[in-house]
Design an enzyme around this catalytic site. Structure first.
Site, PDB file in Angstrom:
ATOM      1  N   THR A  76      51.448  21.871  35.227  1.00 21.83           N
ATOM      2  CA  THR A  76      51.827  22.262  36.582  1.00 21.83           C
ATOM      3  C   THR A  76      50.611  22.637  37.423  1.00 21.83           C
ATOM      4  O   THR A  76      50.572  22.371  38.629  1.00 21.83           O
ATOM      5  CB  THR A  76      52.805  23.445  36.537  1.00 21.83           C
ATOM      6  OG1 THR A  76      53.941  23.094  35.735  1.00 21.83           O
ATOM      7  CG2 THR A  76      53.281  23.831  37.919  1.00 21.83           C
ATOM      8  N   GLY A 348      60.789  24.569  30.442  1.00 18.30           N
ATOM      9  CA  GLY A 348      60.128  23.413  31.040  1.00 18.30           C
ATOM     10  C   GLY A 348      58.705  23.232  30.575  1.00 18.30           C
ATOM     11  O   GLY A 348      58.100  22.187  30.829  1.00 18.30           O
ATOM     12  N   LEU A 349      58.130  24.250  29.928  1.00 18.71           N
ATOM     13  CA  LEU A 349      56.810  24.167  29.292  1.00 18.71           C
ATOM     14  C   LEU A 349      55.697  23.824  30.277  1.00 18.71           C
ATOM     15  O   LEU A 349      54.660  23.294  29.892  1.00 18.71           O
ATOM     16  CB  LEU A 349      56.828  23.134  28.151  1.00 18.71           C
ATOM     17  CG  LEU A 349      57.964  23.306  27.120  1.00 18.71           C
ATOM     18  CD1 LEU A 349      57.930  22.178  26.108  1.00 18.71           C
ATOM     19  CD2 LEU A 349      57.875  24.653  26.435  1.00 18.71           C
ATOM     20  N   CYS A 350      55.897  24.126  31.553  1.00 26.70           N
ATOM     21  CA  CYS A 350      54.890  23.853  32.594  1.00 26.70           C
ATOM     22  C   CYS A 350      54.452  22.390  32.577  1.00 26.70           C
ATOM     23  O   CYS A 350      53.281  22.083  32.818  1.00 26.70           O
ATOM     24  CB  CYS A 350      53.681  24.775  32.426  1.00 26.70           C
ATOM     25  SG  CYS A 350      54.015  26.481  32.853  1.00 26.70           S
ATOM     26  N   ASN A 351      55.399  21.500  32.277  1.00 25.25           N
ATOM     27  CA  ASN A 351      55.087  20.073  32.261  1.00 25.25           C
ATOM     28  C   ASN A 351      56.259  19.306  32.864  1.00 25.25           C
ATOM     29  O   ASN A 351      57.022  18.635  32.148  1.00 25.25           O
ATOM     30  CB  ASN A 351      54.824  19.608  30.820  1.00 25.25           C
ATOM     31  CG  ASN A 351      54.119  18.267  30.765  1.00 25.25           C
ATOM     32  OD1 ASN A 351      54.658  17.254  31.177  1.00 25.25           O
ATOM     33  ND2 ASN A 351      52.901  18.260  30.244  1.00 25.25           N
TER      34      ASN A 351
END
Length: 548
Positions: A76, A348-351
């Site tokens: 992100t 969302g795992l910053c992806n």
């Protein structure tokens, strides 16, 4: 006075001691990457994201703005740079990147429109979603392509995930990224520092940087005239605004020593974690329900192999399906993992690009889920039959085979159905022999349930069953609602509605010090008359208390 560290922006003995330590450790960090100080400089920053932001600020100041391209597997923090660009593009797959670079190197076919301005191409060395490792030859190929077409596109490599368990070799400046960011704490655990490594031949975009802070200028005027001159001796002197975190940088030297003493090198860590991750992948892939359906849906890129550390890092991303082929909530998985003292990340795992690709989420799905109340990390993680995030297992230098066995056994214990039969086609006709055996409500969100006694009439309001999730526990500092995901002990809070007494009784079914009562009461309403029909007049009439 031998260990007194002063502000490095001075000539005192304590200041000079700080300067010597900082520069020694700066060079050691460059050697860690096999980067020659003659061709590279290292800027200390708070973390990888701070390094990305520093690059974004430099390019934002370019006359006419800049073009920005990024890979869909980007973190992100890389994606956020597009908001500073005058034009941006997301590359959906590796082949699109390769085709774009080929277009740049073929002037006869017509250069892309963004060649008229400065450009920046950014991507992660390793996906922070599933650990897939992307090509490290792209920066060199991009540089070669731009030389052919006289384009001015720079490269930014996010190496934060890669460097936690694998080396990065910047020994060849012609093939190295123009800018590389990473976080030291993802390698060593401590200190909380990051770095931006700049190829000196690619420093020009920073020349137009407008902001300056203490330590980055030689002289400044304030009254009657606005004038200043920047330091010119080195790149890091121009970009490290303010006083550096001296003690953290000194601690970084110790971190290098301890890491080398414990593990030897990142090459050894890479071999170790690759071996373990392959066993984890095979273990989770082998799990089946009694009806033959797989338990885990693993999000692995077709171009990566868990037997090849050059294409795959020590990460397994997956979701779980039950024996009816339905998705299991990640919030439920995480709560049970806490019981077994297993720590992993969900959401969302910053992806966002990788999640959308593997879960087949269109932009409209993401927007719809958001407006339906879905937030990363909350318990509302399945919408319209689709998960909104994933489970990520990441291995490191300290991981061992016992950890792998524990994780596989955990999934097998709680989520493998060994007694299911193939699901029959059931027709729910008027004569179907189904009935409701029990109805429960949760008066306090994320706490224990309250079973509605059989035969007792219970109001159904437009928003659902009366008294269901009427209260919640909030953090006194942040005012945010708490949940079992963060505090599993909330499951031990047992509410009971006492209509005759006009209170909610909350009992704690755990161990408490003798001085603390194991039950508290909360008025159901400020107005006792409103309780005559056993329904609240307004959810806002509940008084402030220890619980709500």
């Amino acid at each position: 006075m031998q260990h007194l560290f002063g502000n490095p922006h001075s000539n005192s003995s304590s200041s000079q001691l700080s300067t010597r330590h900082i520069e020694d450790i700066r060079h050691r960090a460059l050697r860690f990457l096999k980067a020659d100080p003659a061709f590279f400089d290292l800027v200390f920053v708070a973390n990888a994201t701070a390094g990305i932001k520093l690059v974004a600020e430099a390019f934002r100041e370019q006359p006419g703005g800049f073009w920005y391209g990024y890979h869909k597997d980007a973190h992100t923090s890389l994606i956020g740079m597009r908001e500073a660009a005058s034009e941006h593009h997301c590359f959906g797959h590796d082949e699109e990147v390769a085709h774009w670079m080929q277009t740049l190197s073929a002037p006869s076919s017509g250069a892309p429109s963004h060649c008229a301005q400065n450009g920046l191409f950014a991507y992660p060395a390793q996906s922070n979603l599933n650990g897939r490792r992307l090509p490290l030859f792209w920066p060199g190929r991009l540089r070669s392509s731009c030389q052919s077409s006289k384009c001015n596109v720079y490269s930014l490599l996010d190496a934060a995930a890669l460097l936690s368990t694998s080396p990065l070799d910047l020994s060849d400046p012609s093939q190295a990224p123009d800018y590389t960011v990473f976080s030291f704490y993802k390698i060593f655990g401590f200190p909380d520092l990051g770095a931006l490594v700049i190829r000196k031949g690619s420093a020009l975009p920073f020349a137009g940087r407008k902001y300056f802070g203490g330590g980055t200028v030689e002289s400044v005027t304030c009254t009657n005239e606005s004038w200043h001159t920047r330091k010119q001796d080195s790149l890091h002197e121009q970009l490290e605004d303010g006083t550096l975190p001296i003690h953290s940088i000194v601690a970084l030297g110790t971190a290098f020593d301890v890491h080398e003493k414990l593990f030897g090198s990142l090459d050894r860590i890479s071999s170790h974690t690759s071996f373990l991750t392959n066993h984890l992948y095979e273990g989770l892939s082998s799990l089946r329900h009694a009806n033959g359906l797989p338990v885990c849906t693993i999000y692995k890129d077709s171009r990566s192999s868990y037997q090849d550390a050059s294409t795959q890092g020590p990460v397994v991303a997956f979701n779980i399906r039950n024996s009816n082929d339905e998705w299991v909530s990640n919030a439920e998985v995480e709560k049970l993992a806490v019981i077994r003292n297993i720590q992993f990340r969900t959401g969302g795992l910053c992806n966002p690009g990788g999640i959308a690709s593997f879960l087949r989420l269109e932009p409209r799905d993401v927007r719809r889920n958001f407006f339906a109340g879905q937030r990363c990390g909350n318990e509302n993680d399945i919408h319209e039959g689709k998960p909104t995030g994933a489970i990520r297992l990441s291995l490191g230098a300290m991981s061992n085979m016992q950890d792998i066995t524990a994780v596989v056994r955990f999934v097998e214990e709680f989520f493998v159905d060994n007694h299911c039969q193939p699901r029959p086609n059931v027709s729910l006709g008027a004569n179907a022999d189904f009935y409701v055996e029990m109805v429960s409500i949760y008066p306090i969100k994320s706490c224990g349930s309250l079973q509605i006694p059989p035969g007792l009439e219970w109001d159904i309001r437009p928003e659902g069953l009366a008294w269901d999730r009427e209260w919640c526990l909030i953090h006194q500092g942040t005012r945010a609602a708490l949940s079992q995901k963060r505090l599993p002990q909330m499951a031990l809070l047992r509410p009971k509605i006492d209509f005759e007494g006009g209170v909610l009784r909350v009992r704690f079914d755990g161990l408490l010090p003798p001085s603390i009562p194991n039950e508290v009461t909360v008025p159901l309403s400020l107005d006792p008359a409103s309780l005559q029909d056993s329904t609240p007049q307004d959810s806002n009439t509940c008084c402030p208390s220890r619980v709500c």
